[in-house]
Design an enzyme around this catalytic site. Structure first.
Site, PDB file in Angstrom:
ATOM      1  N   CYS A 138       0.858  -1.180   0.000  1.00  0.00           N
ATOM      2  CA  CYS A 138       0.000   0.000   0.000  1.00  0.00           C
ATOM      3  C   CYS A 138       0.896   1.233   0.000  1.00  0.00           C
ATOM      4  CB  CYS A 138      -0.942   0.106   1.194  1.00  0.00           C
ATOM      5  SG  CYS A 138      -2.140  -1.210   1.287  1.00  0.00           S
ATOM      6  N   ARG A 181       3.665  -0.578  -5.125  1.00  0.00           N
ATOM      7  CA  ARG A 181       3.421  -1.110  -3.778  1.00  0.00           C
ATOM      8  C   ARG A 181       2.060  -1.769  -3.658  1.00  0.00           C
ATOM      9  NH1 ARG A 181       6.968   1.575   0.308  1.00  0.00           N
ATOM     10  NH2 ARG A 181       5.658   0.522   1.795  1.00  0.00           N
ATOM     11  N   TRP A 185      -2.979  -2.524  -1.653  1.00  0.00           N
ATOM     12  CA  TRP A 185      -2.756  -3.953  -1.839  1.00  0.00           C
ATOM     13  C   TRP A 185      -3.650  -4.605  -0.776  1.00  0.00           C
ATOM     14  CZ3 TRP A 185      -0.964  -8.180   1.008  1.00  0.00           C
ATOM     15  CH2 TRP A 185      -0.659  -9.322   0.246  1.00  0.00           C
ATOM     16  N   ASN A 187      -1.736   1.865   5.916  1.00  0.00           N
ATOM     17  CA  ASN A 187      -0.868   0.842   5.340  1.00  0.00           C
ATOM     18  C   ASN A 187      -0.521  -0.126   6.454  1.00  0.00           C
ATOM     19  OD1 ASN A 187       1.116  -0.662   4.038  1.00  0.00           O
ATOM     20  ND2 ASN A 187       2.713   0.857   4.462  1.00  0.00           N
ATOM     21  N   GLY A 188      -0.802  -1.416   6.264  1.00  0.00           N
ATOM     22  CA  GLY A 188      -0.469  -2.400   7.293  1.00  0.00           C
ATOM     23  C   GLY A 188      -1.680  -3.232   7.641  1.00  0.00           C
ATOM     24  N   GLU A 216      15.201 -19.336  -8.044  1.00  0.00           N
ATOM     25  CA  GLU A 216      14.940 -17.962  -8.477  1.00  0.00           C
ATOM     26  C   GLU A 216      14.300 -17.945  -9.872  1.00  0.00           C
ATOM     27  OE1 GLU A 216      14.674 -15.221  -7.195  1.00  0.00           O
ATOM     28  OE2 GLU A 216      14.958 -13.739  -8.771  1.00  0.00           O
ATOM     29  N   LYS A 268      10.578 -16.339 -10.671  1.00  0.00           N
ATOM     30  CA  LYS A 268      10.376 -15.269 -11.657  1.00  0.00           C
ATOM     31  C   LYS A 268       9.287 -15.671 -12.642  1.00  0.00           C
ATOM     32  CE  LYS A 268      12.029 -12.900 -10.211  1.00  0.00           C
ATOM     33  NZ  LYS A 268      12.717 -12.256  -9.142  1.00  0.00           N
ATOM     34  N   GLU A 325       5.727 -15.729 -11.032  1.00  0.00           N
ATOM     35  CA  GLU A 325       5.132 -14.449 -10.624  1.00  0.00           C
ATOM     36  C   GLU A 325       4.767 -13.564 -11.802  1.00  0.00           C
ATOM     37  OE1 GLU A 325       7.503 -11.741  -8.174  1.00  0.00           O
ATOM     38  OE2 GLU A 325       9.320 -12.604  -9.023  1.00  0.00           O
ATOM     39  N   HIS A 376      13.086 -38.160  -6.141  1.00  0.00           N
ATOM     40  CA  HIS A 376      12.474 -38.427  -4.837  1.00  0.00           C
ATOM     41  C   HIS A 376      11.022 -37.974  -4.791  1.00  0.00           C
ATOM     42  CE1 HIS A 376      16.244 -39.806  -3.237  1.00  0.00           C
ATOM     43  NE2 HIS A 376      16.823 -38.726  -3.726  1.00  0.00           N
ATOM     44  N   LYS A 428       5.416  -4.538  -4.552  1.00  0.00           N
ATOM     45  CA  LYS A 428       6.882  -4.494  -4.499  1.00  0.00           C
ATOM     46  C   LYS A 428       7.427  -4.595  -3.071  1.00  0.00           C
ATOM     47  CE  LYS A 428      10.882  -3.918  -6.555  1.00  0.00           C
ATOM     48  NZ  LYS A 428      11.393  -5.100  -7.275  1.00  0.00           N
TER      49      LYS A 428
END
Ligand code: F6R
Length: 599
Positions: free
Chosen positions: A2, A27, A75, A99-100, A471, A475, A478, A494, A594
């Site tokens: 946010c 954000r 968000w 925000n939070g 990684e 990527k 997302e 396995h 972000k």
């Protein structure tokens, strides 16, 4: 997550707030809104579901004008994504942005509803608005009402408040980022992120937890109060950010692509900064500390790579911790242990909470961080700035590379040691090699065009390439919204090998190290009709092409332990093109933000 922006002063603040929100859209982009105060004191809220663009269209029609404005880009946490749950939340007396997360929102809401208060949204944020209104009706004092409301709510939050009673703004926070600033002309600002204030203020003022910032436009200054209404000195003043920190996409279609392309230059600049420190963090001693490295998501992957460097180059013991898990275990920390926190934003709630815990245990704290002045930067004893510049694409690319490089440098300079040192040379080679790889983007794009519609992607690597497999998969999932997993190549048999069929692509990283074993793992997948895209040593092209459906040959020569970073750039380019073909929102993938400032 946010984004919050507010301003009060002499000029119409609507455009300022819209511009600030646009900078902070990374954000969160579920909805956006702003509140203005009319000359008669009435408060007006404008909100829209979706991106800032939707809010801008609304503002274009309504054309509100006001010298005091607060805005928010959301968000979603509590309450679905819709206009009703968009911020600001307001009534006749107050308008607030948050925000939070208010962790005890449910119980406070029940209590207020029992007293007959009717809620307009499903958000936790509205609880603060209702408390504030209730206490103001009792006290007729804004600062006291903010303090009382704030004392009731639990969790990490930042609030900015506008009122009918004056043209001032008020703000308060606990564990969430908040920054204020003053311009030379007396315009006052508040935001969740210094980036929104770039070029606007002559200073940045960071209030500490539970300090009320009072942006007084009559006196053209910001005062700070404790919860008991006494003046507070608990804030830090820092220099403003420069204009050039505001970035644009330039010639590139997406920020992510631009940021991928910035890497050769950043790596080269890193070489120029390479110096040996006058003093090492660890004096050679018999009682060597244990290193704990913390991070989330991509930053955690960077930690895994850095651990490999540290183990190779020093005698130190080292573990890598998911910051979101660490606190809930029973970690055994000793006084001379050292904690290293990795973060692009420096605002990730879980990373900050772990840093706080380590501080409380009296452990030395270091950060590997991008944003100077961020909460993490201000929390740690020592900071190593990765100097990647602003990263706007939600999917981290250049920050990962620079985090790992900074860790590489640190692994050689943390302790006076006689063990392995590779130094600056591989860094120079890395810059050139990434540049060459970017020139081969079309080759990678073609492979992406061939495989993009497959149902699933399994990235495999061994040793130093295992973090890169993780990684690479993160990527792809997302930004392309496709199922992807990163696996240690030897682990496939396995369990995950059961997934393999002709709809599954195995992106097999086959480097010169451990080549025979990793190669066998890929052949095992091929035998089960999996599609193989090998990213491997060009010297072994003939052998690798035999079992690969697609092959990207790379030159590992001279890169030493930095070769994984080179491979990673190939995977960044691959993910970018898969996402582009799929037509996803590459810079702002759905459901993400972000800076993850909630736990
Ligand atoms: C993935 C990504 C996230 C972040 C994570 C930590 O591309 O960007 O996984 O790495 O949210 O963020 P920072 O580094 O800001 O602490």
């Amino acid at each position: 997550m946010c984004g919050i922006v507010g301003t009060t002063g002499m000029i119409n603040g609507v455009d300022i707030v819209l511009e600030g929100l646009t900078r902070l859209e990374y954000r969160g982009y579920d909805s956006a809104g702003l509140s203005v105060r009319n000359p008669d004191g009435s408060l007006q809220v404008h909100r829209r579901e979706g991106k800032i663009e939707h809010l801008k269209n609304l503002i274009e029609q309504k054309k509100p004008v006001s010298s005091v404005v607060i805005g928010h880009t959301r968000w979603a946490t509590h309450g679905v994504v819709n206009e009703q749950n968009a911020h600001p939340h307001g009534n006749d007396l107050f308008s607030i942005v948050h925000n939070g997360i208010i962790e005890n929102a449910y119980e406070i809401k029940q209590e207020l509803m029992n007293e007959g208060i009717v809620f307009q949204s499903d958000t936790d944020s509205e609880v603060f608005l209702q408390l504030l209104t209730l206490y103001f009706k009792q006290t007729q004092n804004i600062v006291k009402s903010i303090a009382k409301s704030f004392e009731r709510v639990k969790g990490n939050s930042a609030f900015v408040i506008m009122s009918k009673m004056d043209e001032h703004l008020y703000a308060i926070k606990h564990g969430a980022p908040l920054v204020c600033g003053e311009s030379a002309q007396g315009q006052l600002y508040v935001s969740s992120d210094p980036y929104a204030l770039t070029g606007l203020t002559q200073n940045l003022i960071f209030p500490e937890n539970s300090v009320i910032a009072h942006l007084n436009s009559d006196e053209q200054k910001i005062s700070f109060y404790e919860l008991n209404s006494k003046l507070s000195k608990r804030y830090k003043v820092e220099d403003k950010l420069d204009h050039q920190d505001v970035v644009s996409k330039g010639e590139f279609e997406h920020f992510m692509l631009k940021e991928i392309h910035e890497q050769p230059l950043l790596v080269q600049q890193f070489c120029h900064r390479w110096t040996e420190p006058e003093k090492r963090v660890i004096e050679q001693s018999s009682d060597l500390p244990h290193l704990f490295i913390f991070g989330c998501g991509t930053a955690w992957h960077a930690g895994l790579s850095i651990k490999n460097f540290i183990e190779k180059k020093t005698e130190l013991r080292c573990s890598v911790e998911l910051a979101s898990e660490f606190r809930y275990r029973q970690p055994k920390l000793r006084k001379n242990d050292i904690a290293i926190f990795i973060s692009q934003s420096g605002e990730t709630a879980d990373t900050l909470a772990s840093a706080q815990l380590c501080r409380e245990e009296g452990i030395q704290t270091l950060s590997i961080v991008n944003v100077k002045g961020s909460t993490l930067y201000r929390t740690c004893d020592q900071n190593y700035l990765i100097q990647a510049g602003p990263e706007i694409g939600v999917a981290s690319t250049k920050a990962f590379t620079m985090q790992v490089l900074t860790g590489y440098w640190l692994s050689e300079n943390l302790i006076q040691n006689k063990s392995l040192k590779s130094g600056i040379k591989p860094v120079e080679v890395l810059a050139q090699r990434i540049q060459e790889l970017l020139g081969r983007s079309q080759e990678i794009q073609k492979i992406a065009e061939e495989v993009y519609s497959k149902k699933s992607f399994i990235f495999t690597g061994r040793g130093d390439y295992f973090p890169i497999a993780l990684e690479g998969a993160l990527k792809l999932k997302e930004i392309a919204y496709v199922h992807a997993e990163g696996y240690a190549a030897g682990e496939l048999k396995h369990g995950p090998i059961a997934l393999i069929d002709s709809e599954v692509v195995n992106i097999a990283i086959i480097a010169p190290e451990l080549m025979d074993k990793t190669l066998s793992n890929a052949v095992e997948v091929k035998s089960r009709k999996g599609v193989i895209f090998t990213v491997g040593d060009e010297k072994q092209a003939v052998q690798m092409k035999e079992f690969s459906d697609y092959f990207l040959g790379l030159n590992f020569e001279g890169l030493a332990e930095l070769a994984p970073l080179y491979v990673n750039v190939a995977l960044q380019i691959f993910s970018y093109y898969v996402a582009k073909i799929k037509g996803t929102d590459i810079d702002k993938p759905r459901n993400l933000a972000k800076s993850v400032t909630v736990e």
